[in-house]
Design a protein around this motif. Structure first.
Motif, mmCIF file in Angstrom:
data_model
loop_
_atom_site.group_PDB
_atom_site.id
_atom_site.type_symbol
_atom_site.label_atom_id
_atom_site.label_comp_id
_atom_site.label_asym_id
_atom_site.label_seq_id
_atom_site.Cartn_x
_atom_site.Cartn_y
_atom_site.Cartn_z
ATOM 1 N N LYS A 129 60.157 31.406 -31.881
ATOM 2 C CA LYS A 129 59.529 32.486 -32.631
ATOM 3 C C LYS A 129 58.801 33.401 -31.654
ATOM 4 O O LYS A 129 58.007 32.931 -30.827
ATOM 5 C CB LYS A 129 58.542 31.915 -33.656
ATOM 6 C CG LYS A 129 57.655 32.954 -34.341
ATOM 7 C CD LYS A 129 58.440 33.867 -35.248
ATOM 8 C CE LYS A 129 57.538 34.853 -35.975
ATOM 9 N NZ LYS A 129 58.275 35.805 -36.802
ATOM 10 N N LEU A 131 55.938 35.775 -30.839
ATOM 11 C CA LEU A 131 54.611 36.097 -31.373
ATOM 12 C C LEU A 131 54.152 37.487 -30.949
ATOM 13 O O LEU A 131 53.576 38.227 -31.748
ATOM 14 C CB LEU A 131 53.584 35.059 -30.896
ATOM 15 C CG LEU A 131 53.760 33.635 -31.433
ATOM 16 C CD1 LEU A 131 52.677 32.728 -30.861
ATOM 17 C CD2 LEU A 131 53.705 33.619 -32.945
ATOM 18 N N LYS A 132 54.388 37.834 -29.697
ATOM 19 C CA LYS A 132 53.955 39.139 -29.208
ATOM 20 C C LYS A 132 54.922 39.635 -28.148
ATOM 21 O O LYS A 132 55.459 38.840 -27.362
ATOM 22 C CB LYS A 132 52.533 39.075 -28.625
ATOM 23 C CG LYS A 132 51.427 39.205 -29.655
ATOM 24 C CD LYS A 132 50.072 39.380 -28.995
ATOM 25 C CE LYS A 132 48.969 39.424 -30.044
ATOM 26 N NZ LYS A 132 49.112 40.558 -30.963
ATOM 27 N N ASP A 167 43.179 36.335 -30.634
ATOM 28 C CA ASP A 167 43.633 36.022 -31.990
ATOM 29 C C ASP A 167 43.869 34.523 -32.108
ATOM 30 O O ASP A 167 44.322 33.871 -31.153
ATOM 31 C CB ASP A 167 44.937 36.761 -32.314
ATOM 32 C CG ASP A 167 44.707 38.250 -32.543
ATOM 33 O OD1 ASP A 167 43.554 38.630 -32.837
ATOM 34 O OD2 ASP A 167 45.669 39.031 -32.416
ATOM 35 N N TYR A 169 45.971 31.800 -34.288
ATOM 36 C CA TYR A 169 47.105 31.605 -35.186
ATOM 37 C C TYR A 169 47.046 30.208 -35.783
ATOM 38 O O TYR A 169 46.913 29.207 -35.054
ATOM 39 C CB TYR A 169 48.432 31.782 -34.442
ATOM 40 C CG TYR A 169 48.752 33.219 -34.085
ATOM 41 C CD1 TYR A 169 49.675 33.942 -34.834
ATOM 42 C CD2 TYR A 169 48.142 33.844 -33.012
ATOM 43 C CE1 TYR A 169 49.975 35.264 -34.517
ATOM 44 C CE2 TYR A 169 48.430 35.162 -32.685
ATOM 45 C CZ TYR A 169 49.346 35.861 -33.440
ATOM 46 O OH TYR A 169 49.640 37.169 -33.127
ATOM 47 N N GLU A 187 58.264 33.518 -40.863
ATOM 48 C CA GLU A 187 58.151 34.968 -41.025
ATOM 49 C C GLU A 187 56.741 35.402 -41.403
ATOM 50 O O GLU A 187 56.356 36.559 -41.214
ATOM 51 C CB GLU A 187 59.156 35.464 -42.078
ATOM 52 C CG GLU A 187 58.894 34.982 -43.489
ATOM 53 C CD GLU A 187 59.370 33.546 -43.745
ATOM 54 O OE1 GLU A 187 59.110 33.018 -44.830
ATOM 55 O OE2 GLU A 187 60.002 32.962 -42.821
ATOM 56 N N ARG A 188 55.941 34.477 -41.918
ATOM 57 C CA ARG A 188 54.569 34.805 -42.308
ATOM 58 C C ARG A 188 53.550 34.393 -41.246
ATOM 59 O O ARG A 188 52.351 34.475 -41.468
ATOM 60 C CB ARG A 188 54.227 34.113 -43.627
ATOM 61 C CG ARG A 188 55.131 34.519 -44.793
ATOM 62 C CD ARG A 188 54.712 33.813 -46.052
ATOM 63 N NE ARG A 188 53.309 34.085 -46.390
ATOM 64 C CZ ARG A 188 52.664 33.491 -47.396
ATOM 65 N NH1 ARG A 188 53.290 32.597 -48.151
ATOM 66 N NH2 ARG A 188 51.396 33.775 -47.641
ATOM 67 N N CYS A 190 52.630 35.639 -38.316
ATOM 68 C CA CYS A 190 51.745 36.657 -37.761
ATOM 69 C C CYS A 190 50.653 37.068 -38.736
ATOM 70 O O CYS A 190 49.602 37.578 -38.330
ATOM 71 C CB CYS A 190 52.556 37.882 -37.339
ATOM 72 S SG CYS A 190 53.660 37.548 -35.946
ATOM 73 N N ARG A 191 50.889 36.835 -40.025
ATOM 74 C CA ARG A 191 49.870 37.180 -41.014
ATOM 75 C C ARG A 191 48.681 36.216 -40.988
ATOM 76 O O ARG A 191 47.628 36.528 -41.552
ATOM 77 C CB ARG A 191 50.482 37.197 -42.410
ATOM 78 C CG ARG A 191 51.618 38.202 -42.568
ATOM 79 C CD ARG A 191 52.194 38.116 -43.959
ATOM 80 N NE ARG A 191 53.387 38.971 -44.079
ATOM 81 C CZ ARG A 191 54.121 39.061 -45.204
ATOM 82 N NH1 ARG A 191 53.778 38.344 -46.275
ATOM 83 N NH2 ARG A 191 55.182 39.843 -45.232
ATOM 84 N N ALA A 193 47.125 35.342 -38.355
ATOM 85 C CA ALA A 193 46.288 35.600 -37.179
ATOM 86 C C ALA A 193 44.886 36.016 -37.597
ATOM 87 O O ALA A 193 44.687 36.843 -38.490
ATOM 88 C CB ALA A 193 46.931 36.675 -36.314
#
Length: 872
Positions: A129, A131-132, A167, A169, A187-188, A190-191, A193
Motif C-alpha cells: 500500500k 502511503l505517501k 501523522d 496512522y 482504501e480507507r 489514509c483517512r 491519519a
C-alpha cells in the motif's frame, strides 16, 4: 575512563550470514559479490533492521534478533532501491518502508517523487500500500503494542516528514484463511491519519518510553513532548521554552529515527549550528543536552537543561587553536547518559562526566582533558548514535562507520587508579583534589553496590590516612556511602540528605569550585509547563513534576539539607542531663530500633569487639540522630510518608554503624592483627600504630560531622592507644578529648595492669579524671591499700548515714543494721562498736528505784555550798 563491550558487529553477526545465504542462492560454495549491507533502524526490542544488495540485483530487508543471535529474512524488492527509512510492527506482520529516488542514473521510481512511502504485508507477503509520494524525506516508525489478541489485529504507524509534520496512522488488520494477516479496508487507510505535531525543525523519537520530542521556532523556541499510551492515544505532556540562536536548524533534524545512507549532506548541514538530544530516567529526571561550537573563538558551548533540578548549566570549553580548521559538525560532542551522569565526549579534546543529581559544585563532576582520557572510543561524533533505556544504567553506541554497537560503562579501575597514584595511567600530571573527589563519589554512589569495590576504596583510605588539603576523604566516604542506600528512593533526597562534607565547610577551597579552562554558568528557574495527566505506567510525568516543584520549594527555604553538625547543641544538652526522662526514653527507643537493624556479618569472626558493651553516650547520640533526621525529612518530604521515612532513617543510621565496623574489620585484616592487641603487657607493633592512626582519623571525621560511633569504639581506641603511646601522651590525649575513658576500659586497666610504680601512677591519674560515680565503682576492682581505705571510708559513711539511726535513741534488735562480709575487718570493728554502745547506760532512760529523801538532802547541801554558808 570508559569501558566498552561489543554487543553487535555488522560484519560478524550479519554479513557473514548473508554471504552464506547468497552463495546458496547462486548454487556456489562461496559468494564473492558485494552485499552492501546497511543498518536501517533499531526497534524497541533491540532488533536491528538492515538491507543488503542481493545476488540478482535485488534489495532485501532482514532483521537481526539479539535474543537469539539469528537473522530473519523479511522482504525482497525485485530491483535495487534506496531504503531511507524502515520499521516493523511488534507482531512482524507489517513492514513500513520509505524509498528515496535513485539519483545515480538508474531507473527512477514511479510516480516521479523524491520519496515513496510503502506499507507492506509480510505475513505472508501479500499486498503493498502506498502511503505517501512526496518530494521530501519521510521517516516511518511503528508504535509498540502489547502482545495480546486484540493488539495483534491493530498497528499504529508514525509518518514524520521533512516538511515539518507528523501523522499517526491506525492500521486495522484481519486474518484470512487462519494465518494470512492483511490490512482491513486499505482504501480507507489514509483517512485514519491523525495529525500529532507540525511546524517542527528538530524531532526525536524515544522508542523505550514511546515519547516524541519536537522543537518549534515561531515567536519563541519551544520544545514539546508527546506521550503515546498503551491504547495508542497520545497527548502533549510538556512544554519548555529554550534560549537558542536564531534559525538553530537550517534543515529538519531527525534523531533516533533510523539511518538514511543515501542522503547527501549540503554545505549548510555540514555547518550544523546546534546538536541536541533528550534523556530521561525512570526515577523522574529529564535532561536536555545541546551543543554549539564557536569557530571564531575555538570554543565549544554545551548546555545541560536539568528539568528535575529546575535549572540549566552551560559550560564553555576552550578547544585550542589547532582545531580551528575543522568543520562545525566535527566539533559537536557526543552526549552519553550513564546512570545519573551525562558524559560529554569530544574526541581528541576532553571528556566531561557531569553529575546531574549533585550539580551544585563542579567538584562532584569529573572533567578530563584529552591527555587524561583513557578510552578506546575512537569515532567521529557525526557517525555515532546513542541509544538509552530508562531501566538500563549503561548506554549503547552505534558507530555507523564500522557497523558496531558498543555498550558503554564507566571504568572503575581507571577511577581507582586516579585515587591511588600521584599520576594515573596515561595521565601526564597528578590528579587534582577536585578530580579525586569526583572519582571517589562516582565509585561510592554510582558503583558502590559492589562490595569488592568498596573494599578497594577502604584499602585506599588506609594507605592515605591524612586528609587532603581541600576535603576530608573519610568524611566523604561515610556521607557518600550513606547517601547511596537512599538516593534511588526519591530525587528530592538530593537536596535534603547530606552527600558531601564540603557543604559543611565554612570556606570551600577554590580548587573545588572551578575547573581550569572551563567556565560554568547556572541559570535557575527554567519554567517547564506540565500538561495532561499521568496514566498507568507513565507515572514518570507526575514524578517529574513533583520533583521539579519540590526542588523549587527546597531552593526557597533556608537550610534544606540536613547537616549532622547542627545537632551539636541538642547533643550537649543531652549529655548535661538537662532533659526530661520521657525524652531520654524516646531517644533510647530509637537506639534500640537501630541496633536491632545492624547486620551481624563477620561478627562470628570476632575481629573487632564492637556492639558488645553499653556505651551510654554513643547510644544517646544514635537515638538523637534518628530523632533529628526523622524530624527533618518529615518537614521537607512529607510525601514519602511517616512509615517510609522512619524505615529510611533507621536504615541510614544502622548503615552508618555497619560502615564503621566494616572499615575497622578491613584495616584489621589488612594489617593482620591478632587478639594479643588487647593485652596491656606486650609491646605494640608497627601495624598497631597504623591501625590506631586510622582509628584516630575516624574519630576526627565523626566528631567533625557529629555522627555516632558503634558502642565499644572508644574502648577499643583507648586500649590500642595505651599500648602504643607513652603514659603521659596517653593522658594528654584524654585531657584534650581525643580519647574517652569508658568504664570497660578503666576496669581492664585496674585488673590487667600490675601495681608497679609506673602503672600505679597511671591508675591514680586515670582515677582523678573519672566522674565520681564511676570512680566509686572502679575502686572495688583495684586491689590496692589506697582503694581499700577509700572503700572503708565510704562504707563507714554509709553506715553512719542510715536513716533509721537517729541520734539519742538506741536501736532495737529489729533495727540493727545488717553487716555485710565484703570487708571483714571493717565489719568486725563496726560490730564491736555496736555492742559497746548497747552496754553503755542511757542517761535519758528512767531508773527503776530512786531515794527521794537522799536527792532532797543532796540538793540542799549543794545550794548552801554555792551560797557560801557551808564549806565543801
Amino acid at each position: 575512563m570508559l569501558k566498552l563491550k561489543p554487543q553487535f558487529d555488522l560484519h560478524r553477526d550479519v554479513i557473514s550470514d548473508i554471504v552464506r545465504k547468497e552463495a546458496s542462492v547462486c548454487g556456489a560454495s562461496e559468494y564473492s559479490g558485494a552485499v552492501d549491507t546497511r543498518i536501517l533502524n533499531i526497534e524497541r526490542d533491540g532488533g536491528i533492521l538492515f538491507s543488503w544488495k542481493g545476488a540478482t540485483d535485488t534489495t532485501r530487508i532482514g532483521k537481526y534478533d539479539p535474543s537469539t543471535n539469528q537473522n530473519k529474512f523479511l522482504y525482497t524488492f525485485d530491483k535495487e532501491v534506496c531504503v531511507s527509512s524502515c520499521s516493523i510492527n511488534t507482531e512482524e506482520t507489517l513492514l513500513a518502508v520509505s524509498l528515496t529516488q535513485n539519483t545515480r542514473g538508474m531507473e527512477r521510481l514511479k510516480p516521479l517523487s523524491k520519496c515513496l512511502t510503502l506499507l507492506i504485508e509480510i505475513h505472508p507477503i501479500n499486498n503493498t500500500k502506498v502511503l505517501k509520494a512526496v518530494d521530501c524525506r519521510v521517516k516511518v516508525q511503528f508504535l509498540h503494542s502489547e502482545a495480546d489478541g486484540r493488539a495483534a489485529l491493530e498497528s499504529h504507524l508514525l509518518l514524520l516528514t521533512e516538511d515539518g509534520y507528523v501523522d499517526l496512522y491506525h492500521v486495522l488488520l484481519t486474518k484470512q484463511e487462519g494465518y494470512r494477516v492483511v490490512i482491513a479496508n486499505p482504501e480507507r487507510l489514509c483517512r485514519t491519519a491523525e495529525r500529532v505535531a507540525e511546524d517542527f525543525c528538530w524531532i526525536q523519537w524515544d522508542g523505550a518510553t514511546q515519547r516524541l520530542y519536537y522543537l518549534t521556532v515561531n515567536d519563541k523556541v519551544l520544545i514539546r513532548c508527546v506521550q503515546f499510551y498503551l491504547k495508542h492515544n497520545c497527548e502533549t505532556v510538556l512544554e519548555l521554552p529554550l534560549e537558542f540562536p536564531a534559525n538553530p536548524f537550517r534543515t529538519v533534524k531527525f534523531v533516533n529515527l533510523g539511518f538514511d545512507h543515501y542522503r547527501q549532506k549540503t554545505s549548510e548541514e555540514e555547518e550544523e549550528l546546534v546538536r541536541m538530544q533528550v534523556f530521561t530516567d525512570r526515577i523522574g529526571s529529564m535532561c536536555l543536552c545541546h551543543s554549539q561550537p564557536l569557530l571564531d573563538t575555538q570554543e565549544l558551548i554545551y548546555t545541560l537543561v536539568l528539568i528535575h533540578k529546575d535549572c540549566s548549566k552551560t559550560f564553555r570549553v576552550h578547544l585550542g587553536d589547532e582545531l580551528s580548521l575543522q568543520k562545525a559538525a566535527q566539533l559537536h560532542p557526543v552526549f552519553i547518559p550513564i546512570g545519573y551522569y551525562i558524559l560529554v565526549y569530544l574526541q581528541g579534546c576532553f571528556l566531561h562526566c557531569v553529575n546531574t543529581r549533585q550539580q551544585e559544585m563542579l567538584c562532584h563532576s569529573l572533567f578530563l582533558s584529552d591527555g587524561e582520557v583513557d578510552s578506546d572510543l575512537r569515532c567521529q561524533s557525526a557517525d555515532v548514535t546513542v541509544f538509552h533505556a530508562e531501566e538500563e544504567s549503561s548506554s549503547r553506541l552505534l558507530d555507523l562507520a564500522t557497523g558496531r554497537i558498543l555498550t558503554v560503562e564507566l571504568n572503575p579501575d581507571f577511577l581507582l587508579q586516579m585515587l591511588r597514584s600521584s599520576a594515573p595511567h596515561r595521565c601526564p600530571r597528578s590528579p587534582t583534589d577536585a578530580q579525586r573527589l569526583a572519582a571517589l563519589h562516582c565509585l561510592l554512589v554510582y558503583m558502590g553496590n559492589d562490595p569488592n569495590l568498596e573494599l578497594k576504596v577502604i584499602d585506599w583510605l588506609c594507605d592515605n590516612v591524612n586528609a587532603f588539603e581541600s576535603f576530608d576523604q573519610i568524611q566523604e566516604f561515610i556521607l557518600a556511602s550513606l547517601y547511596r542506600i537512599s538516593y534511588e528512593k526519591s530525587l528530592s533526597l538530593d537536596k535534603v540528605l547530606p552527600h558531601s562534607a564540603v557543604f559543611d565547610k565554612k570556606e570551600v577551597s577554590g580548587c573545588l569550585l572551578e575547573v581550569p579552562g572551563v567556565l560554568c554558568t547556572t541559570e535557575p528557574h527554567i519554567e517547564p509547563v506540565f500538561k495532561g495527566k499521568a496514566r498507568g505506567p507513565q507515572a514518570f510525568w507526575s514524578e517529574l513534576q513533583w520533583n521539579t516543584e519540590r526542588t523549587r520549594y527546597l531552593n526557597a527555604v533556608p537550610n534544606p539539607r540536613y547537616r549532622p553538625s547542627h545537632i551539636q547543641g541538642d547533643w550537649d544538652k543531652l549529655r548535661s542531663e538537662k532533659t526530661t526522662s520521657s525524652h531520654l526514653k524516646h531517644v533510647e527507643e530509637n537506639t534500640k530500633k537501630v541496633l536491632s537493624m545492624v547486620d551481624t556479618w563477620c561478627l562470628d569472626k570476632k575481629l573487632v569487639p564492637l556492639f558488645q558493651e553499653e556505651d551510654y553516650q554513643q547510644r544517646a547520640l544514635i537515638g538523637l540522630t534518628v530523632d533529628k533526621l526523622r524530624e527533618h525529612l518529615n518537614r521537607h518530604l512529607p510525601r514519602l510518608g511517616k512509615k517510609k521515612i522512619d524505615l529510611l532513617v533507621v536504615n541510614y543510621v544502622a548503615k552508618l554503624l555497619e560502615l564503621i565496623r566494616h572499615m575497622l574489620e578491613s584495616v584489621w585484616l589488612k594489617h593482620q592483627l591478632d587478639p594479643c592487641v588487647f593485652c596491656f603487657t606486650q609491646q605494640a607493633s608497627p601495624a598497631e600504630w597504623s591501625v590506631l592512626h586510622f582509628m584516630f582519623r575516624i574519630l576526627e571525621a565523626m566528631k567533625g560531622l557529629c555522627l555516632p560511633l558503634p558502642p565499644g569504639y572508644h574502648t577499643l581506641t583507648a586500649v590500642l592507644a595505651l599500648r602504643c603511646l607513652p603514659h603521659h601522651t596517653f593522658l594528654q590525649y584524654v585531657d584534650h578529648g581525643v580519647l574517652q575513658l569508658t568504664e570497660s576500659f578503666v576496669a581492664r586497666v585496674m585488673t590487667d595492669l600490675d601495681n608497679s610504680g609506673a602503672n600505679e601512677r597511671l591508675k591514680f591519674c586515670i582515677l582523678k579524671r573519672l566522674p565520681e560515680p564511676m570512680e566509686r565503682r572502679i575502686y572495688h576492682m583495684w586491689d590496692h591499700p589506697v582503694s581499700s581505705a577509700s572503700i572503708s571510708r565510704d562504707y563507714v559513711k554509709t553506715l553512719l548515714e542510715k536513716p533509721n539511726r537517729n541520734k539519742g535513741f538506741t536501736s532495737t534488735d529489729g533495727e540493727k543494721p545488717g553487716f555485710t562480709s565484703e570487708f571483714l575487718p571493717l565489719s568486725y570493728l563496726a560490730k564491736k562498736l555496736s555492742d559497746i554502745e548497747e552496754r553503755a547506760p542511757n542517761p535519758f532512760q528512767e531508773q527503776e528505784t530512786v531515794d527521794a529523801r537522799f536527792v532532797e538532802e543532796s540538793a540542799l547541801k549543794q545550794t548552801r555550798i554555792l551560797l557560801g554558808y557551808e564549806e565543801k
